[in-house]
Motif scaffolding. Structure first.
Motif, PDB file in Angstrom:
ATOM      1  N   ALA A  24      41.753  52.038  37.933  1.00 24.08           N
ATOM      2  CA  ALA A  24      40.648  52.266  37.181  1.00 24.08           C
ATOM      3  C   ALA A  24      40.560  51.103  35.963  1.00 24.08           C
ATOM      4  O   ALA A  24      39.508  50.879  35.728  1.00 24.08           O
ATOM      5  N   TRP A  25      41.814  50.875  35.521  1.00 28.47           N
ATOM      6  CA  TRP A  25      41.722  50.027  34.332  1.00 28.47           C
ATOM      7  C   TRP A  25      41.538  48.614  34.767  1.00 28.47           C
ATOM      8  O   TRP A  25      40.964  47.899  33.968  1.00 28.47           O
ATOM      9  N   ILE A  26      41.898  48.140  35.882  1.00 23.30           N
ATOM     10  CA  ILE A  26      41.746  46.912  36.530  1.00 23.30           C
ATOM     11  C   ILE A  26      40.302  46.833  36.499  1.00 23.30           C
ATOM     12  O   ILE A  26      39.623  45.689  36.145  1.00 23.30           O
ATOM     13  N   SER A  27      39.513  47.875  37.111  1.00 21.09           N
ATOM     14  CA  SER A  27      37.914  47.748  37.081  1.00 21.09           C
ATOM     15  C   SER A  27      37.287  47.965  35.865  1.00 21.09           C
ATOM     16  O   SER A  27      36.589  46.948  35.648  1.00 21.09           O
ATOM     17  N   ASP A  28      37.760  48.607  34.980  1.00 22.91           N
ATOM     18  CA  ASP A  28      37.117  48.909  33.632  1.00 22.91           C
ATOM     19  C   ASP A  28      37.214  47.441  32.816  1.00 22.91           C
ATOM     20  O   ASP A  28      36.271  47.026  32.053  1.00 22.91           O
ATOM     21  N   ASN A  29      38.367  46.754  33.176  1.00 26.27           N
ATOM     22  CA  ASN A  29      38.412  45.257  32.331  1.00 26.27           C
ATOM     23  C   ASN A  29      38.154  44.286  32.947  1.00 26.27           C
ATOM     24  O   ASN A  29      38.194  43.092  32.633  1.00 26.27           O
ATOM     25  N   GLY A  30      37.467  44.405  34.037  1.00 28.82           N
ATOM     26  CA  GLY A  30      36.632  43.244  34.983  1.00 28.82           C
ATOM     27  C   GLY A  30      37.993  42.254  35.492  1.00 28.82           C
ATOM     28  O   GLY A  30      37.432  41.051  35.730  1.00 28.82           O
ATOM     29  N   LEU A  31      39.013  42.748  35.647  1.00 29.58           N
ATOM     30  CA  LEU A  31      39.927  41.853  36.399  1.00 29.58           C
ATOM     31  C   LEU A  31      39.891  41.500  37.819  1.00 29.58           C
ATOM     32  O   LEU A  31      39.216  42.483  38.565  1.00 29.58           O
ATOM     33  N   THR A  32      39.968  40.180  38.024  1.00 24.88           N
ATOM     34  CA  THR A  32      39.709  39.707  39.348  1.00 24.88           C
ATOM     35  C   THR A  32      41.085  39.183  40.026  1.00 24.88           C
ATOM     36  O   THR A  32      42.026  39.062  39.380  1.00 24.88           O
ATOM     37  N   ALA A  33      40.978  38.674  41.163  1.00 21.40           N
ATOM     38  CA  ALA A  33      42.030  38.082  42.026  1.00 21.40           C
ATOM     39  C   ALA A  33      42.639  37.087  41.106  1.00 21.40           C
ATOM     40  O   ALA A  33      42.163  36.301  40.802  1.00 21.40           O
TER      41      ALA A  33
END
Length: 235
Positions: A24-33
């Protein structure tokens, strides 16, 4: 009239909860590959968990393909995760844990026979490939890595030394599943060194041409590397 009870709720392990939080943190912070996660110490502090629990969650996420732990480069995101996928990721981790016992049983059955045959059929070229794999794994571990590639090369070299096309084909069929268990196992503290020691015992028995010793060494090795945190009971 019989009493009926609702099914027991499956207890969510702490590392599963943490894995879902990281997703969820990855998604919330807009991290990509290709984007990196914060250092483990910082991430553990943010989530309020121990480094051991965080490391276990990261290994679980690596097994299901969400992140990759790279020596010298930290933890890197491998694919874009939507917020709605966090639950599915936890389900994927749980599914992996559920099938681990069967994968371990199959691996043990195949590789103990493979080691036995390798002790009888190995050539000088086979022994050289086994030694090269051991050296590669040792060098990687000495440099701070987990020895995943060297581990895979070693077991591939032993399989080749058995000179059994059918057994090699069967190992290939479960290769992806074994790679999952390999990542999980070598993510355990101290496991890379223990695994390397197990490889050396197998190699010595194969070099000595002792099929029983080779089979026993492989069985002991598979049992040792199969002791993984995903299968242990946790609060």
């Amino acid at each position: 009239m019989t009493d009926s009870f609702p099914p027991r709720l499956m207890r969510t392990r702490l590392y599963e909860q943490v894995a879902g939080q990281i997703s969820a943190w990855i998604s919330d912070n807009g991290l990509t590959a290709g984007d990196k996660l914060p250092p483990e110490r910082e991430l553990a502090q943010r989530l309020g968990v121990s480094r051991a629990t965080l490391s276990q969650a990261l290994v679980a996420l690596e097994v299901v393909g969400v992140v990759e732990v790279r020596h010298g480069d930290g933890t890197v995101v491998t694919e874009r995760q939507g917020m709605q996928q966090a639950t599915r990721i936890v389900e994927a981790i749980r599914s992996h844990a559920d099938r681990l016992p069967e994968v371990i049983e199959t691996r043990d059955a195949l590789e103990t026979k493979i080691a036995s045959l390798a002790a009888v059929r190995r050539t000088d070229e086979d022994l050289a490939r086994i030694d090269d794999a051991l050296a590669a794994m040792e060098a990687d571990i000495a440099a701070g890595g987990r020895g995943v590639e060297g581990d895979e090369r070693f077991h591939g070299a032993v399989t080749a030394a058995s000179h059994s096309l059918l057994l090699a084909r069967l190992m290939g069929e479960i290769g992806d599943l074994i790679r999952e268990t390999r990542i999980e196992s070598l993510g355990q503290p101290g496991r890379p060194q223990d695994s390397l020691a197990g490889h050396r015992a197998i190699a010595e028995a194969i070099r000595a041409g002792d099929p029983q010793a080779a089979s026993e060494a492989m069985h002991a090795h598979v049992a040792m590397v199969s002791d993984v945190a995903l299968l242990r009971e946790q609060p």
